[in-house]
Write an enzyme that holds these catalytic residues in place. Structure first.
Site, PDB file in Angstrom:
ATOM      1  N   CYS A   1       0.824  -1.214   0.000  1.00 20.32           N
ATOM      2  CA  CYS A   1       0.000   0.000   0.000  1.00 20.32           C
ATOM      3  C   CYS A   1       0.860   1.268   0.000  1.00 20.32           C
ATOM      4  O   CYS A   1       1.482   1.583  -1.008  1.00 20.32           O
ATOM      5  CB  CYS A   1      -0.966  -0.036   1.184  1.00 20.32           C
TER       6      CYS A   1
ATOM      7  N   HIS B   1      -3.877  -5.271   0.428  1.00 22.31           N
ATOM      8  CA  HIS B   1      -3.422  -5.780   1.731  1.00 22.31           C
ATOM      9  C   HIS B   1      -3.552  -7.301   1.775  1.00 22.31           C
ATOM     10  O   HIS B   1      -4.651  -7.834   1.982  1.00 22.31           O
ATOM     11  CB  HIS B   1      -4.238  -5.152   2.861  1.00 22.31           C
TER      12      HIS B   1
ATOM     13  N   GLU C   1      -2.497  -9.238   4.107  1.00 27.58           N
ATOM     14  CA  GLU C   1      -2.551  -9.725   5.488  1.00 27.58           C
ATOM     15  C   GLU C   1      -3.963  -9.902   6.017  1.00 27.58           C
ATOM     16  O   GLU C   1      -4.181 -10.611   7.006  1.00 27.58           O
ATOM     17  CB  GLU C   1      -1.757  -8.791   6.413  1.00 27.58           C
TER      18      GLU C   1
END
Length: 507
Positions: free
Chosen positions: A78, A165, A167
């Protein structure tokens, strides 16, 4: 031991990146973006987090990414991806609409980072700026419907940027991407296991402590218990434990915990300190003031009790990684949510060195270590309980009367969860006494009494949490029993807030 360094630019998801890497059985550390990275051969790769900043914003983090990479593989997520693109000659533009939520990622070029991906997969976006153009020597790897340059590689170097993202669980192949980066590209060995941690920790404790003795304030919680058992395995009865009844424990907890610790063969002394803590809290209602008063009183009493022992050089603590992360702030990254009772060092007059064997672990990792140490599931299955105890679950003034009210309500709540089979399905639950009264009717009489809020959350490590959808009939039964059996409470409410934006505890 191979490790990954995660540089924190302030993303709300930074801790999740660390959790996902640890789940691969690879050790990683989070550190502020402006701390130099050691020239350590064990560091196999670097991950840059997202950030609430824009790259064009004054005061935004702007480290030289190529120099900090120093030839190691690097994954920029990001904000990190935008910064890497900007520093390699790309063009950034403010997005006309902030992109937040699900998007479809199309793979544009085969690459080790995306090995095993389907051609089209769901990813999670959260960004304002967008990468409008990539430099000529940068290879496009993936795009979404609205972001052309969603993933890229800088030339043939192991420098990768992704706008989404990986994660978060919403990214369909996010765990696979992190595995590709950490295990394949960085070539990290997957040897971060509970058994490995115990072996290393016991050896380190023996080396640190030598022939000295350790004193430790125990709480009955998972963290302090596992830390104590690790230290006990290393030095035996040279660990001296002190357990205070601070008047802020759950109902009956002091006697029960003392009994349980003696079953574990820990060298333990119990101290009744209720009056000292109530005096310290007298008149205080602001959360930080209460935390500091409880912490200060604990240190003073602990120092008094420790001086009754001889040849003590070390203080053991059950500090874990989220405690450290939540108590550190560097220009916004991992912004300080609250001061933590285990973090911040010791007064100089105590003249003890800190021993924190769990400082690098998340809560679920602590439980894995505890299980490997042979600690009973009864201990390991306990819900987390804040160090300041009921002092921060009683909003407003804390005194013996309000503590007794909350203890009774909380005991009924927890017993219902256990009887119904919900306790072991919940990460943390507890009752909170609010600083308001409400009108009620009992029989033919008007009442004006206290309000209790019930809290129950699902979580892995406490960094994020979702509220639990308890059955209505169970909530009704709990509410009915609390109101009927705890004189002084006439209203019960249920907290349906998630973290973020709320915290798990109310204070």
């Amino acid at each position: 031991m191979d490790k990954i360094i995660i540089l924190d630019f302030g993303s709300q998801y930074t801790q999740l990146i660390a959790r996902r890497v640890r789940e691969l059985q690879v050790y990683c550390e989070i550190q502020p973006w402006n701390r130099p990275i050691d020239d350590d051969p064990e560091i196999k790769g670097i991950i840059l987090s997202g950030s609430p900043y824009s790259t064009s914003q004054e005061g935004a983090p702007r480290p030289d990414i190529r120099s900090l990479s120093a030839g190691r593989p690097l994954l920029a997520i990001c904000y990190g991806a935008q910064l890497l693109a900007q520093q390699t000659g790309g063009e950034l533009l403010p997005a006309t609409i902030r992109e937040y939520g699900r998007a479809r990622l199309s793979i544009r070029s085969e690459n080790r980072l995306f090995a095993g991906f389907t051609p089209d997969s769901e990813v999670w976006m959260s960004h304002g700026d967008t990468i409008a153009a990539l430099p000529a020597d940068v290879r496009l790897l993936g795009s979404t419907e609205t972001v052309d340059n969603a993933a890229y590689q800088v030339g043939e170097y192991p420098l990768y940027g992704i706008q989404f993202h990986p994660e978060v669980t919403h990214s369909q192949h996010g765990a696979l991407l992190l595995k590709n980066f950490v295990v394949d590209i960085c070539a990290c060995r997957q040897d971060w296991t509970a058994e490995h941690f115990i072996e290393q920790s016991v050896a380190a404790i023996r080396e640190q402590v030598g022939d000295g003795q350790v004193v430790m304030g125990l709480s009955g919680g998972v963290d302090s218990t596992v830390a104590a058992m690790l230290i006990h395995r290393a030095i035996g009865h040279r660990l001296r434990g002190i357990f205070f009844d601070n008047g802020l424990l759950r109902k009956g907890e002091f006697d029960q915990v003392l009994h349980d610790y003696r079953q574990l063969d820990l060298n333990m002394a119990g101290v009744d300190a209720r009056e000292e803590f109530y005096q310290a809290l007298d008149g205080l209602s602001e959360p930080e003031a209460k935390r500091k008063a409880i912490g200060r009183t604990f240190i003073e009493l602990f120092d008094r009790e420790a001086h009754r022992l001889t040849n003590i050089q070390w203080l053991g603590q059950g500090t874990i990684y989220p405690d450290v992360i939540e108590s550190v702030s560097v220009m916004g990254p991992s912004a300080t949510i609250k001061s933590h009772h285990n973090v911040g060092g010791l007064p100089e007059y105590m003249k003890l060195s800190l021993l924190e064997p769990l400082r690098t672990l998340f809560k679920d990792e602590v439980r894995h270590v505890g299980a490997a140490l042979g600690i009973s599931p009864m201990f390991l299955g306990r819900h987390p309980f804040p160090g300041p105890g009921l002092g921060i679950r009683i909003l407003g003034i804390v005194d013996a009367h309000r503590v007794a009210l909350l203890q009774e309500a909380d005991a009924l709540y927890i017993q219902h969860l256990k009887d119904s089979g919900w306790y072991d399905r919940i990460w943390q639950a507890g009752a909170i006494l609010l600083p308001v009264r409400s009108v009620g009717v009992m029989g033919d009489e008007r009442t004006y009494e206290e309000v209790v809020a019930l809290r129950a959350v699902h979580s892995v490590d406490g960094m994020t949490a979702d509220w639990v959808h308890l059955p209505y009939d169970l909530l009704a039964q709990i509410s009915n029993d609390i109101i009927n059996q705890v004189k002084g409470i006439n209203r019960v409410v249920y907290d349906i807030s998630s973290k973020p934006p709320a915290t798990i505890e109310w204070e």
